[in-house]
Scaffold this active site. Structure first.
Site, short mmCIF file in Angstrom:
data_model
loop_
_atom_site.label_atom_id
_atom_site.label_comp_id
_atom_site.label_asym_id
_atom_site.label_seq_id
_atom_site.Cartn_x
_atom_site.Cartn_y
_atom_site.Cartn_z
N GLU A 75 10.54 15.25 15.50
CA GLU A 75 10.74 15.23 14.05
C GLU A 75 9.79 16.22 13.37
O GLU A 75 8.58 16.14 13.55
CB GLU A 75 10.47 13.81 13.52
CG GLU A 75 10.82 13.68 12.06
CD GLU A 75 10.56 12.28 11.53
OE1 GLU A 75 9.48 11.74 11.83
OE2 GLU A 75 11.41 11.77 10.80
N GLU A 118 10.63 0.85 9.93
CA GLU A 118 11.56 1.95 9.64
C GLU A 118 10.83 3.23 9.96
O GLU A 118 9.90 3.61 9.24
CB GLU A 118 11.96 1.96 8.16
CG GLU A 118 12.59 0.68 7.65
CD GLU A 118 14.06 0.58 7.95
OE1 GLU A 118 14.60 1.49 8.63
OE2 GLU A 118 14.67 -0.42 7.55
N LYS A 139 0.83 -1.21 0.00
CA LYS A 139 0.00 0.00 0.00
C LYS A 139 0.86 1.26 0.00
O LYS A 139 1.58 1.52 0.96
CB LYS A 139 -0.90 0.04 1.23
CG LYS A 139 -1.89 1.22 1.13
CD LYS A 139 -2.56 1.56 2.43
CE LYS A 139 -1.88 2.66 3.20
NZ LYS A 139 -1.92 3.98 2.56
N CYS A 144 13.56 10.81 6.37
CA CYS A 144 13.61 10.30 7.74
C CYS A 144 15.01 10.50 8.34
O CYS A 144 15.15 10.71 9.54
CB CYS A 144 13.26 8.83 7.75
SG CYS A 144 14.16 7.91 6.52
P1 NAP Z 1 2.62 7.65 8.41
O1 NAP Z 1 1.51 8.59 8.64
O2 NAP Z 1 3.04 6.76 9.49
O3 NAP Z 1 2.19 6.81 7.14
C1 NAP Z 1 2.98 5.78 6.58
C2 NAP Z 1 2.07 4.79 5.89
O4 NAP Z 1 1.24 4.14 6.86
C3 NAP Z 1 1.12 5.43 4.89
O5 NAP Z 1 0.92 4.53 3.83
C4 NAP Z 1 -0.13 5.57 5.73
O6 NAP Z 1 -1.30 5.70 4.98
C5 NAP Z 1 -0.11 4.29 6.52
N1 NAP Z 1 -0.90 4.30 7.75
C6 NAP Z 1 -1.43 5.37 8.41
N2 NAP Z 1 -2.08 4.94 9.53
C7 NAP Z 1 -1.95 3.59 9.57
C8 NAP Z 1 -2.37 2.58 10.48
N3 NAP Z 1 -3.06 2.87 11.58
N4 NAP Z 1 -2.04 1.30 10.22
C9 NAP Z 1 -1.32 0.97 9.14
N5 NAP Z 1 -0.89 1.88 8.23
C10 NAP Z 1 -1.19 3.18 8.45
O7 NAP Z 1 3.93 8.38 7.96
P2 NAP Z 1 4.05 9.49 6.85
O8 NAP Z 1 3.64 10.78 7.48
O9 NAP Z 1 3.39 9.06 5.60
O10 NAP Z 1 5.62 9.49 6.56
C11 NAP Z 1 6.50 10.24 7.27
C12 NAP Z 1 7.19 9.42 8.33
O11 NAP Z 1 7.88 8.33 7.76
C13 NAP Z 1 8.25 10.20 9.06
O12 NAP Z 1 8.13 10.01 10.44
C14 NAP Z 1 9.55 9.61 8.55
O13 NAP Z 1 10.63 9.75 9.42
C15 NAP Z 1 9.17 8.22 8.30
N6 NAP Z 1 10.09 7.58 7.35
C16 NAP Z 1 11.00 6.68 7.81
C17 NAP Z 1 11.88 6.06 6.94
C18 NAP Z 1 12.89 5.07 7.43
O14 NAP Z 1 13.43 4.35 6.62
N7 NAP Z 1 13.15 4.99 8.72
C19 NAP Z 1 11.84 6.36 5.58
C20 NAP Z 1 10.91 7.29 5.14
C21 NAP Z 1 10.02 7.89 6.03
P3 NAP Z 1 -1.76 7.19 4.55
O15 NAP Z 1 -0.66 7.78 3.78
O16 NAP Z 1 -2.92 7.03 3.71
O17 NAP Z 1 -2.03 7.92 5.83
#
Ligand code: NAP
Ligand code: MG
Length: 492
Positions: free
Chosen positions: A402, A271, A197, A305
Site C-alpha cells: 500500500e 479496518e 483519539k 484505504c
Molecule cells: P496508523 O499509523 O495505523 O494510525 C492510525 C491511528 O492509530 C492514528 O490515530 C495513530 O496515531 C494511531 N496509532 C499509531 N500507533 C498506535 C499504536 N501502537 N497503538 C494504537 N494506536 C496507534 O495509520 P495512518 O497512517 O494514520 O492511516 C493510514 C492507514 O489507514 C492506511 O493503511 C489505510 O489503508 C488505513 N485506513 C483504512 C481504512 C479502512 O476502513 N479499512 C480507512 C482509512 C484508512 P498517530 O496518528 O498519532 O500516529
C-alpha cells in the site's frame, strides 16, 4: 464525441489556458490557538502538561496546538466514559438517546462550511471533497444511526441487543471527521460510551465535534475526545476497563492491536489497509471508466484505504486506455486545497510524502516505467505529481504494497480467470472495481474476488446504509449499515 472532448482538454492545456483561482473563504473557520482534552463534557488541560502542533500540510504553517494525552489522561477519560455508561447512557430510553444523535447530526449540517474548511486546512484534502463528500457523509451517518437507536429490535429480530460498555476508538488522518462519525454514531445508538483519539496530524475537526457535543448537551462523559500520538492510542488499547476497540489505520498497527488484546475480553474491529484492483474490460464504456480510474486513485491524493491503486486493463483496449489516462492526468489541477478548482490537494504530512517518494524510486528500480503529470507544484507544502506506472508485474512491490498516495500501478490481462487471479494476489482484500457492459461478468468477478466492497461501473461511492470492511490483512468486522450496529452489541 468523446475524442473531440479529450482533444479540446488537451489543447486547452497545451495552450496554457488556466482556471482563475477560486479560493474558499477561511472566515467561517474559527481555530483556537490551543485545544485541551475533551473529557467528561469539559475541555481539560492534560495531566501530561504537553502539547504538540498541528500544521496545514499545504503551507506548512502551524494552525494550532493540541494536548498530548498520556496514560493518566487516558485513565481519566475512560473513568468518565465508564461513569456515564453506568449512571446515564445505558439506562436512558433509546428514543431519548436518538434525540441527542439527531441533534448532533443537525448541528454538523448547520456548521458544514466551517467543518469543511477546517478539514481541508488541517489535512490537505481539496475543499471540494471536504464540502461535497466528507462532511455531508458525516451528517448522514449520524442521521442514519440516530434512526436505528430506538429500533434495535427490528435490527436484530427475536434477539435482545445490549451495549458492550466503553468503546475505545482510534482513527487515521485520511477522513478525519468521517472516521469519527463512522465510529461514534453506531456506538451511541447502541448505548455505548466512547473515548476517541483522532490522528496526530488531523485532530481539529474531532475537537470541533467535541464543541458540538458540548453544545448539544450530551450527558458529560458519553463522548470523550483525547488527542495524542501512537502512545496515546496504545494506552487506549491496553486500558483494562475498555470493552471494545474500534480501529481504522495501517495493517502494521492493526497487528499490534490484535496482539495487545489477545486473551482479554475486548471485542475488536479492525479496518486496515488495501491495494484495490480496478479492472477495465474491453466492452466497458472507456471514457467513463477512465474517469472512474482517475477518481479511484487521485481522489483525496490516494489517501484512501480503498483507493483503486492497481489497474488491470484488457489487452485489446490497453493502448487506448493508457493514452486517455495520460491525457486526463495532464488536466488534473494539483495545488492549493482551498481552491475550489483543485482536484489533487496536499499530501497529509512530510513523512507520508517521503514514503510515497520512496515507492516512486522502488517502482523505477524494479523496472516499471513511470509517467507523471507535468503540472507545476507549489513551492511550499507537501505535494506529489499524479503518477502512473506501466510495465508493472505481479511481484513488484508497487503492485503489492500500500503506497497511500496518488500512484497507480498498471497491468494488462487477457481473460477473466487471469485477472481474477491477479486481482486476488495481494495480502489485502478491502475493495475492487469492475468496468464492463456485461452484468454476467460483474457477477462472475464479484463472487470470485476476495474484497469487502466491489463497485461496478463506478468507484469510491459511500453510503451510511452500506457495510464496509475487508478480508485478509485489510482487517475484520464491518462498519456502516446494520453490520455496523452489530459491532457494538451483545446479542442474547
Ligand atoms: P496508523 O499509523 O495505523 O494510525 C492510525 C491511528 O492509530 C492514528 O490515530 C495513530 O496515531 C494511531 N496509532 C499509531 N500507533 C498506535 C499504536 N501502537 N497503538 C494504537 N494506536 C496507534 O495509520 P495512518 O497512517 O494514520 O492511516 C493510514 C492507514 O489507514 C492506511 O493503511 C489505510 O489503508 C488505513 N485506513 C483504512 C481504512 C479502512 O476502513 N479499512 C480507512 C482509512 C484508512 P498517530 O496518528 O498519532 O500516529
Ligand atoms: Mg494537520
Amino acid at each position: 464525441m468523446a475524442t473531440r472532448k479529450n482533444n479540446t482538454l488537451k489543447l486547452s492545456f497545451e495552450t496554457g489556458w488556466k482556471y482563475d483561482p477560486a479560493p474558499e473563504s477561511k472566515s467561517s473557520a474559527k481555530i483556537d490557538p490551543r485545544y485541551e482534552l475533551f473529557i467528561n463534557g469539559k475541555f481539560e488541560k492534560p495531566l501530561s502538561k504537553k502539547y504538540f502542533n498541528t500544521i496545514n500540510p499545504a503551507t506548512e504553517e502551524k494552525l494550532s496546538e493540541v494536548a498530548d494525552a498520556n496514560v493518566a489522561d487516558v485513565n481519566k477519560a475512560v473513568k468518565a466514559a465508564r461513569n456515564a455508561y453506568d449512571k446515564v447512557w445505558k439506562k436512558m430510553p433509546p428514543k431519548e438517546r436518538a434525540k441527542y444523535i439527531y441533534r448532533i447530526a443537525r448541528m454538523i449540517q448547520e456548521r458544514a462550511r466551517e467543518f469543511s474548511v477546517i478539514e481541508t486546512l488541517d489535512g490537505g484534502k481539496p475543499i471540494r471533497e471536504s464540502r461535497d463528500v466528507d462532511i455531508p457523509l458525516v451528517a448522514n451517518h449520524f442521521f442514519y444511526y440516530a434512526g436505528w437507536a430506538d429500533k434495535l429490535e427490528y435490527a436484530f429480530p427475536n434477539r435482545t441487543a445490549s451495549p458492550l460498555g466503553v468503546a475505545g476508538q482510534i482513527i487515521p488522518w485520511n477522513f478525519p471527521l468521517l472516521m469519527a462519525a463512522w465510529k461514534i454514531a453506531p456506538a451511541l445508538a447502541t448505548g455505548n460510551t466512547v473515548v476517541l483519539k483522532p490522528a496526530e496530524t488531523t485532530p481539529l475537526t474531532a475537537l470541533k465535534l467535541a464543541e458540538i457535543i458540548q453544545e448539544a448537551d450530551l450527558p458529560p462523559g458519553v463522548v470523550n475526545i483525547i488527542t495524542g500520538a501512537g502512545a496515546t492510542g496504545a494506552a487506549i488499547v491496553n486500558h483494562p476497563d475498555i470493552n471494545k476497540i474500534a480501529f481504522t489505520g495501517s495493517t502494521d498497527v492493526g497487528k499490534l492491536i490484535q496482539r495487545a488484546v489477545a486473551g482479554t475480553n475486548k471485542k475488536v474491529t479492525l479496518e486496515l489497509g488495501g491495494k484495490a484492483a480496478n479492472i477495465i474490460f474491453d466492452d466497458a464504456p472507456i471514457d467513463q471508466a477512465v474517469e472512474g480510474i482517475i477518481n479511484g486513485i487521485f481522489f483525496n491524493q490516494g489517501h484512501v484505504c480503498c483507493a483503486g491503486s492497481r489497474l488491470f486493463v484488457q489487452e485489446s483496449v490497453y493502448k487506448e486506455v493508457i493514452r486517455k489516462l495520460k491525457d486526463r492526468l495532464e488536466t488534473l489541477i494539483v495545488g492549493d486545497p482551498m481552491d475550489k478548482n483543485t482536484d489533487v490537494g496536499a499530501i497529509n504530512s512530510k513523512q507520508q510524502l517521503s514514503n510515497i517518494h520512496k515507492y516512486l524510486k522502488i517502482g523505477q528500480q524494479e523496472g516499471a516505467e513511470m509517467y507523471q503529470s507535468s503540472c507545476p507544484l507549489p513551492s511550499k507544502g507537501f505535494f506529489c505529481r499524479p503518477t502512473l506506472f506501466t510495465g508493472v508485474s505481479q511481484s513488484h512491490r508497487i503492485s503489492q504494497e500500500e503506497i497511500f498516495g496518488p500512484v497507480l500501478a498498471i497491468q494488462s490481462f487477457r481473460t477473466d480467470d487471469e485477472v481474477i487471479e491477479k486481482a486476488n494476489n495481494t495480502p489485502f482484500g478491502l475493495s475492487a472495481g469492475v468496468w464492463t457492459d456485461k452484468g454476467s461478468k460483474i457477477f462472475n468477478l464479484t463472487t470470485k474476488m476476495r474484497a469487502g466492497v466491489i463497485w461496478a461501473n463506478t468507484y469510491n461511492k459511500f453510503d451510511p446504509t452500506s457495510p464496509f470492511g475487508g478480508y485478509k490483512e485489510s482487517g475484520y468486522g464491518r462498519e456502516g449499515g446494520l453490520h455496523g450496529l452489530s459491532a457494538y452489541v451483545n446479542l442474547t
